[in-house]
Design a protein around this motif. Sequence first.
Motif, mmCIF file in Angstrom:
data_model
loop_
_atom_site.group_PDB
_atom_site.id
_atom_site.type_symbol
_atom_site.label_atom_id
_atom_site.label_comp_id
_atom_site.label_asym_id
_atom_site.label_seq_id
_atom_site.Cartn_x
_atom_site.Cartn_y
_atom_site.Cartn_z
ATOM 1 N N UNK A 19 -34.302 -1.606 10.785
ATOM 2 C CA UNK A 19 -35.682 -1.719 10.335
ATOM 3 C C UNK A 19 -35.978 -3.161 9.902
ATOM 4 N N UNK A 20 -35.085 -3.755 9.132
ATOM 5 C CA UNK A 20 -35.282 -5.134 8.687
ATOM 6 C C UNK A 20 -35.260 -6.100 9.872
ATOM 7 N N UNK A 21 -34.434 -5.810 10.880
ATOM 8 C CA UNK A 21 -34.381 -6.653 12.077
ATOM 9 C C UNK A 21 -35.703 -6.585 12.840
ATOM 10 N N UNK A 22 -36.299 -5.400 12.924
ATOM 11 C CA UNK A 22 -37.584 -5.243 13.614
ATOM 12 C C UNK A 22 -38.689 -5.998 12.873
ATOM 13 N N UNK A 23 -38.697 -5.897 11.554
ATOM 14 C CA UNK A 23 -39.693 -6.622 10.749
ATOM 15 C C UNK A 23 -39.496 -8.129 10.941
ATOM 16 N N UNK A 24 -38.248 -8.576 10.927
ATOM 17 C CA UNK A 24 -37.952 -9.990 11.143
ATOM 18 C C UNK A 24 -38.384 -10.471 12.518
ATOM 19 N N UNK A 25 -38.278 -9.596 13.510
ATOM 20 C CA UNK A 25 -38.684 -9.952 14.872
ATOM 21 C C UNK A 25 -40.183 -10.253 14.915
ATOM 22 N N UNK A 26 -40.990 -9.372 14.312
ATOM 23 C CA UNK A 26 -42.441 -9.572 14.350
ATOM 24 C C UNK A 26 -42.861 -10.757 13.476
ATOM 25 N N UNK A 27 -42.181 -10.939 12.361
ATOM 26 C CA UNK A 27 -42.465 -12.093 11.508
ATOM 27 C C UNK A 27 -42.131 -13.389 12.246
ATOM 28 N N UNK A 28 -40.985 -13.406 12.944
ATOM 29 C CA UNK A 28 -40.590 -14.575 13.725
ATOM 30 C C UNK A 28 -41.555 -14.862 14.864
ATOM 31 N N UNK A 29 -42.049 -13.800 15.507
ATOM 32 C CA UNK A 29 -43.028 -13.960 16.579
ATOM 33 C C UNK A 29 -44.288 -14.646 16.061
ATOM 34 N N UNK A 30 -44.740 -14.227 14.886
ATOM 35 C CA UNK A 30 -45.927 -14.845 14.292
ATOM 36 C C UNK A 30 -45.681 -16.323 13.979
ATOM 37 N N UNK A 31 -44.540 -16.609 13.365
ATOM 38 C CA UNK A 31 -44.241 -17.980 12.967
ATOM 39 C C UNK A 31 -44.075 -18.908 14.165
ATOM 40 N N UNK A 32 -43.465 -18.421 15.245
ATOM 41 C CA UNK A 32 -43.277 -19.286 16.406
ATOM 42 C C UNK A 32 -44.580 -19.540 17.163
ATOM 43 N N UNK A 33 -45.600 -18.698 16.919
ATOM 44 C CA UNK A 33 -46.913 -18.912 17.525
ATOM 45 C C UNK A 33 -47.871 -19.628 16.585
ATOM 46 N N UNK A 34 -47.355 -20.223 15.523
ATOM 47 C CA UNK A 34 -48.170 -21.056 14.640
ATOM 48 C C UNK A 34 -48.864 -20.333 13.510
ATOM 49 N N UNK A 35 -48.491 -19.102 13.244
ATOM 50 C CA UNK A 35 -49.108 -18.351 12.140
ATOM 51 C C UNK A 35 -48.371 -18.653 10.842
ATOM 52 N N UNK A 36 -49.101 -18.565 9.754
ATOM 53 C CA UNK A 36 -48.531 -18.740 8.432
ATOM 54 C C UNK A 36 -48.424 -17.364 7.782
ATOM 55 N N UNK A 37 -47.200 -16.859 7.621
ATOM 56 C CA UNK A 37 -46.993 -15.534 7.036
ATOM 57 C C UNK A 37 -47.130 -15.667 5.521
ATOM 58 N N UNK A 38 -48.105 -14.954 4.963
ATOM 59 C CA UNK A 38 -48.408 -15.035 3.541
ATOM 60 C C UNK A 38 -47.610 -14.008 2.745
ATOM 61 N N UNK A 39 -47.494 -12.790 3.274
ATOM 62 C CA UNK A 39 -46.874 -11.717 2.515
ATOM 63 C C UNK A 39 -46.234 -10.701 3.463
#
Length: 123
Positions: A19-39
Amino acid sequence: MNRYETVFILTPVLSDEQMKEAVGKFKGLLEENGANVVNVEEWGLRKLAYPIQKKSTGFYCLLEFEADPSVIKKLDVAYRRDERVIRFLTFRLDKYAAEYAEKRRNLRANKANEKPAEAAAEA
């Protein structure tokens, strides 16, 4: 850049590490596309309102981020391709919703800070 929230439900048969790996995958996808993850909030295993794919529970997770609108399409495609995701919803926050999210985040942080102090006082 707009502010967005996305909530997704992962299948309940996953272990905590998966579950944590899946969450990390989507968070990483956002960050590599220039998004700033706030929370990032992992709400844990919860009962669904109605069965989805013959499952009555699922792991809920919320991601709050700032990104360009073009990133949303990539995120939706990633959700649809990942078989662990059983439902997802992404929406843009207006100024009132962003203020509410900020208050909610601060309230959660204050509660988290109070609990260790209470435990120390009891000991």
